[in-house]
Design a protein around this motif. Sequence first.
Motif, PDB file in Angstrom:
ATOM      1  N   TYR A   1      -7.913  -1.955   0.558  1.00 17.31           N
ATOM      2  CA  TYR A   1      -6.966  -2.408   1.581  1.00 17.31           C
ATOM      3  C   TYR A   1      -7.633  -2.688   2.920  1.00 17.31           C
ATOM      4  O   TYR A   1      -6.983  -3.202   3.834  1.00 17.31           O
ATOM      5  CB  TYR A   1      -5.828  -1.396   1.730  1.00 17.31           C
ATOM      6  CG  TYR A   1      -4.808  -1.533   0.618  1.00 17.31           C
ATOM      7  CD1 TYR A   1      -3.789  -2.478   0.693  1.00 17.31           C
ATOM      8  CD2 TYR A   1      -4.884  -0.751  -0.532  1.00 17.31           C
ATOM      9  CE1 TYR A   1      -2.869  -2.638  -0.330  1.00 17.31           C
ATOM     10  CE2 TYR A   1      -3.974  -0.896  -1.564  1.00 17.31           C
ATOM     11  CZ  TYR A   1      -2.969  -1.847  -1.457  1.00 17.31           C
ATOM     12  OH  TYR A   1      -2.056  -2.005  -2.480  1.00 17.31           O
ATOM     13  N   GLN A   2      -8.891  -2.355   3.058  1.00 22.41           N
ATOM     14  CA  GLN A   2      -9.634  -2.742   4.253  1.00 22.41           C
ATOM     15  C   GLN A   2     -10.188  -4.159   4.129  1.00 22.41           C
ATOM     16  O   GLN A   2     -10.589  -4.757   5.133  1.00 22.41           O
ATOM     17  CB  GLN A   2     -10.789  -1.761   4.496  1.00 22.41           C
ATOM     18  CG  GLN A   2     -10.349  -0.421   5.074  1.00 22.41           C
ATOM     19  CD  GLN A   2     -11.514   0.530   5.272  1.00 22.41           C
ATOM     20  OE1 GLN A   2     -12.611   0.299   4.764  1.00 22.41           O
ATOM     21  NE2 GLN A   2     -11.274   1.620   5.999  1.00 22.41           N
ATOM     22  N   GLN A   3     -10.188  -4.691   2.903  1.00 21.25           N
ATOM     23  CA  GLN A   3     -10.691  -6.047   2.703  1.00 21.25           C
ATOM     24  C   GLN A   3      -9.654  -7.059   3.196  1.00 21.25           C
ATOM     25  O   GLN A   3      -8.445  -6.807   3.104  1.00 21.25           O
ATOM     26  CB  GLN A   3     -10.986  -6.291   1.219  1.00 21.25           C
ATOM     27  CG  GLN A   3     -12.038  -5.370   0.626  1.00 21.25           C
ATOM     28  CD  GLN A   3     -12.067  -5.428  -0.891  1.00 21.25           C
ATOM     29  OE1 GLN A   3     -11.268  -6.131  -1.504  1.00 21.25           O
ATOM     30  NE2 GLN A   3     -12.984  -4.682  -1.497  1.00 21.25           N
TER      31      GLN A   3
ATOM     32  N   GLN B   1       0.820  -1.214   0.000  1.00 19.08           N
ATOM     33  CA  GLN B   1       0.000   0.000   0.000  1.00 19.08           C
ATOM     34  C   GLN B   1       0.851   1.260   0.000  1.00 19.08           C
ATOM     35  O   GLN B   1       0.453   2.289  -0.557  1.00 19.08           O
ATOM     36  CB  GLN B   1      -0.936   0.005   1.214  1.00 19.08           C
ATOM     37  CG  GLN B   1      -1.942   1.164   1.194  1.00 19.08           C
ATOM     38  CD  GLN B   1      -2.934   1.086   2.323  1.00 19.08           C
ATOM     39  OE1 GLN B   1      -2.895   0.153   3.136  1.00 19.08           O
ATOM     40  NE2 GLN B   1      -3.841   2.041   2.401  1.00 19.08           N
TER      41      GLN B   1
ATOM     42  N   GLN C   1      -8.683   2.934  -0.143  1.00 19.82           N
ATOM     43  CA  GLN C   1      -9.040   2.642   1.250  1.00 19.82           C
ATOM     44  C   GLN C   1      -9.944   1.411   1.332  1.00 19.82           C
ATOM     45  O   GLN C   1      -9.755   0.536   2.189  1.00 19.82           O
ATOM     46  CB  GLN C   1      -9.727   3.854   1.869  1.00 19.82           C
ATOM     47  CG  GLN C   1     -10.054   3.687   3.349  1.00 19.82           C
ATOM     48  CD  GLN C   1     -10.706   4.944   3.925  1.00 19.82           C
ATOM     49  OE1 GLN C   1     -11.018   5.886   3.196  1.00 19.82           O
ATOM     50  NE2 GLN C   1     -10.888   4.951   5.244  1.00 19.82           N
ATOM     51  N   GLU C   2     -10.909   1.336   0.450  1.00 18.97           N
ATOM     52  CA  GLU C   2     -11.842   0.210   0.456  1.00 18.97           C
ATOM     53  C   GLU C   2     -11.126  -1.106   0.176  1.00 18.97           C
ATOM     54  O   GLU C   2     -11.369  -2.123   0.841  1.00 18.97           O
ATOM     55  CB  GLU C   2     -12.933   0.442  -0.593  1.00 18.97           C
ATOM     56  CG  GLU C   2     -13.884  -0.724  -0.787  1.00 18.97           C
ATOM     57  CD  GLU C   2     -14.741  -0.567  -2.034  1.00 18.97           C
ATOM     58  OE1 GLU C   2     -15.291  -1.578  -2.511  1.00 18.97           O
ATOM     59  OE2 GLU C   2     -14.835   0.567  -2.550  1.00 18.97           O
TER      60      GLU C   2
END
Length: 642
Positions: free
Chosen positions: A235-237, A199, A232-233
């Motif tokens: 890497y939140q998974q 990231q 953001q979405e």
Amino acid sequence: MNPSEEPRKRTARACDSCYKRKIKCDAAEPQCNWCSHHNLPCTFDRVVQRKRKPDEEESSRPKASRLAERISRIEQLLAENLMRDPTSEGAMEVPPLSDLATNASNSPTSSNTSISQPIISSTVGVHFAGRELGVMSLMTGIPFLLPEGQQWIQARTGQTISSDKLSPARAPWEKERGQISNSILMDLRSQDLFSLPDQRSVMLYFNAYRNSPVMRRVFPLVDADLFAETIQEVYQQPQSSFQFGQASSRACVIAFLAFVARLPPVKNKTLDSPFSYVDHESLAVKSQFLLSQVMQEPASLEGAQAVSLMTLYEISSGNMRACNYFGALAARLVFMLGGNLLHSRTYLPSDRGKKKRQQLRNLFWVCYTMDKDIALRTGQPPTIADENCDLTLPAGYLEAAYDTPEDERISFSQPVFPFDLRLSIIKSRTHSALYSISALQKSDADLLKSIRELDDELEAWRLSVPSPYRPTMSFTPEAVDPNVSMHSVMLRLNYYLCMSLIHSASSRCKAWGQGNHGMMDGVNSSLALSVEASRSTLCYLEAAEHVLVDGVFWTLVFYPMSALLAIFCSILSNPLDPRSRDDLDRLRLATQMIQRIFERKLPENEMEQLKMVGEFVSELKRLAECSIDKAWSEQSATLMSR
């Protein structure tokens, strides 16, 4: 008249003098009115070929036979080129092109020949000065010579042509990446193909892109705020699992990093960071792997962005085969989302919805410009049809289109896109009016009418450009562009390309073989404009050498190569023309110029492609020089014999 005398047998209603002057003849005897008043002999000696309408069965058989024979020759030559490609699996040993051409033209049963390779039946003729020299494959975009084209070149040069150099298995502006991608995919088997890059690397390149006005204006492929949400979405998974509906976002992030990591203005801003190294080749293969799942998901902005990013990645890498597929898929996704319409109800009318709507419209214009460019490079028809699109230009585009995007002091405002939108529209109309299947059936008059209308449209565009940035109709080695930049390079090269495309279509006119002097004046002038535009391309590219950025080889090499082909045909057509020697010098300098411009910009592993380009240009130069020498020798021998 004495009844015993036989009436004079006439082969035409007008006498020879009136017919030549295209005036009405009263056919009076013994002299018509015109010949009587001008004291001319009134003769009816010319023979008029009268066409008789035979039975339908009799007339269709020879025509069909000739057509079948021609199609057979084209298909065999196409198959021969494919089988000669060393990168193709199961490549076959085939006879030389000259032997194949002889067999195809002499054998009455050639249409029944069995070929194990796929047959390509869709081709577009390559013409020059009324001669059909070869065809452009709609599958590969490769120009290669028909037997008639080979014979013409050999007759003009007295040399045996090298088909491997002059008609290669791949176009000189195309890179074969199939094996490279396959090797990378095999290496990635031991890894998780669904895993994301670090990231920190993504954010490093994203911030460099976001802070670069030139990149955001030329390549508005993502909206900064919306893409930050996508990162953001993603890497939140959970990284250990992959669920349906996540492919589009992941592919978008990976494709973005692969593409911007190739861009020197972005890459140069990241050199001081420990996270700057990115293996963009591996990322591109991983993104391609995910695209198969993207196609199974509902159409989304992230999915359309992912495929559009891969299209640009492949065209900047020279892989026209893959970018042709990706470009069509990107256009289809944009259409499914309504990006081809100025107003649609795809998104809610909230601030975020308006931002998504604006980004979708930007994506449409990127796809549109790339679609027209890919069509020229591959020989295939465009995917996007203008009649299915609202081509209203973005608000404020004309006012901002000629701001210099290279100036980092200019804040991001209005995108300028990879190519001028109005030139892309002219490219589209040029293909439809001059190079589509229906356009190939036009009469000379209709063809010249379309050329004139498109030329007027192109000139209206040129005059609309602010004078500091306006391309000159011709560019000579002595000319200077005071505002030279990468933006002006792309502007001028595309202007000269449009000029060449429009006027080179006059080569298809049947007037070349009919001796229609009135029409030939216009046809000759049109073809001369095409060749002059090609000269201007080479001159301007050399003058702008100092502003070319790294990594532009695959983007720019198409322009000088297409210009060189036009100049080569011009030399062979008129070897004694005073400008032919100057054009020959241009061919001599072209190899040095291309090598000088691109060698320092090209990665070491791509130098082999530059060598192939050099061999292609060297063969053009050798044959052109032989043509001029042969023509002068023949003229000298004729003068001495008198």
